[in-house]
Motif scaffolding. Structure first.
Motif, PDB file in Angstrom:
ATOM      1  N   PHE A  87       0.838  -1.191   0.000  1.00 28.30           N
ATOM      2  CA  PHE A  87       0.000   0.000   0.000  1.00 28.30           C
ATOM      3  C   PHE A  87       0.875   1.243   0.000  1.00 28.30           C
ATOM      4  N   VAL A  88       0.567   2.128  -0.917  1.00 26.26           N
ATOM      5  CA  VAL A  88       1.282   3.399  -1.028  1.00 26.26           C
ATOM      6  C   VAL A  88       0.401   4.461  -0.406  1.00 26.26           C
ATOM      7  N   VAL A  90      -4.255  -5.234   3.711  1.00 24.58           N
ATOM      8  CA  VAL A  90      -3.844  -3.827   3.758  1.00 24.58           C
ATOM      9  C   VAL A  90      -4.251  -3.192   5.083  1.00 24.58           C
ATOM     10  N   VAL A  91      -5.484  -3.408   5.483  1.00 26.66           N
ATOM     11  CA  VAL A  91      -5.993  -2.842   6.746  1.00 26.66           C
ATOM     12  C   VAL A  91      -5.156  -3.334   7.924  1.00 26.66           C
ATOM     13  N   GLN A 104      -5.373   3.788  10.734  1.00 24.12           N
ATOM     14  CA  GLN A 104      -6.437   3.085  10.028  1.00 24.12           C
ATOM     15  C   GLN A 104      -6.283   3.326   8.531  1.00 24.12           C
ATOM     16  N   ALA A 105      -6.449   2.276   7.750  1.00 24.16           N
ATOM     17  CA  ALA A 105      -6.332   2.403   6.295  1.00 24.16           C
ATOM     18  C   ALA A 105      -7.532   3.154   5.730  1.00 24.16           C
ATOM     19  N   TYR A 157      -2.042  -1.114  -3.537  1.00 23.59           N
ATOM     20  CA  TYR A 157      -3.206  -0.306  -3.184  1.00 23.59           C
ATOM     21  C   TYR A 157      -2.765   1.133  -2.911  1.00 23.59           C
ATOM     22  N   LEU A 158      -3.706   2.046  -2.998  1.00 27.35           N
ATOM     23  CA  LEU A 158      -3.432   3.459  -2.760  1.00 27.35           C
ATOM     24  C   LEU A 158      -4.281   3.938  -1.590  1.00 27.35           C
ATOM     25  N   LEU A 159      -3.614   4.496  -0.582  1.00 26.44           N
ATOM     26  CA  LEU A 159      -4.292   5.014   0.608  1.00 26.44           C
ATOM     27  C   LEU A 159      -4.095   6.518   0.703  1.00 26.44           C
TER      28      LEU A 159
END
Length: 205
Positions: A67-68, A105-106, A116-117, A148-150
């Motif tokens: 995740f980025v 990811v979370v 938190q994501a 994934y993108l956060l």
């Protein structure tokens, strides 16, 4: 489950169908991503094991969620200095058996960054990018990585997992592209260019 062409069990079929759905939602950025998507689709559909069950390399090809984290206001991305890899990478980790990649990811976001994501409005809870990469060093194996993108503001991340990472850095996309390939995940430049294109399209829209 092996890749001998045996039919999938009903128990195994549901998570595989979900993975194939996630791959189908990714719009390839270039020919290499198109090739990686084809490789990953065939791998998942073959019935081969997809989750790591023993560190570092069993099975030799397994699923990862990267995740980025993007600070959308400043346009900066978070990279971590990964101790084992010796590279600057996005945060993330291996997907547990039958775990949904977004759930990974979370979990990893909470464990590694203490937040938190929050899914980016660009992608929602869907992967943005996919890579198939052979790792370096001892226990060489192949990571099939969903990126994934956060979204998070940089000042909300005040700690990180110091067992996993030596440091963290916030870099603009331009600064990421100025960094040597030798210091980064080998696909980081390609991801960054894809993200630049997506953000530009959103702003134009």
């Amino acid at each position: 489950m092996t890749s001998t062409g045996h039919s999938l069990t009903e128990h195994d079929d549901q998570p595989r169908a979900r993975l194939l759905e996630l791959l189908g939602a990714i719009e390839p950025w270039d020919d290499l991503e198109r090739t990686h998507l084809k490789t990953a689709t065939q791998w998942i559909g073959s019935g081969a094991p997809v989750y790591r069950v023993r560190k570092p390399d069993v099975p030799a090809m397994h699923l990862v969620s990267y995740f980025v984290v993007l600070d959308d206001t400043s346009g900066r991305l978070l990279l971590v200095a990964h101790r084992k890899a010796g590279l600057w990478l996005p945060a993330g980790g291996h997907v547990e058996p039958e775990e949904d990649p977004w759930a990974a990811v979370v979990r990893e976001c909470r464990e590694e960054l203490g937040i938190q994501a929050t899914a980016s409005t660009i992608t929602g809870e869907l992967p943005f990018f996919l890579t198939v990469t052979e790792t370096r060093g001892q226990g060489t194996h192949t990571d099939v990585s969903l990126w994934y993108l956060l979204n998070a503001e940089a000042d909300t991340i005040t700690s990180y997992d110091q067992d996993e990472f030596d440091a963290i850095r916030w870099l603009t996309a331009e600064h990421v592209l100025e960094e040597s390939d030798e210091l980064l995940d080998p696909h980081m430049h390609r991801f960054t260019r894809k993200l630049q294109h997506a953000r530009a399209g959103r702003h134009c829209g």
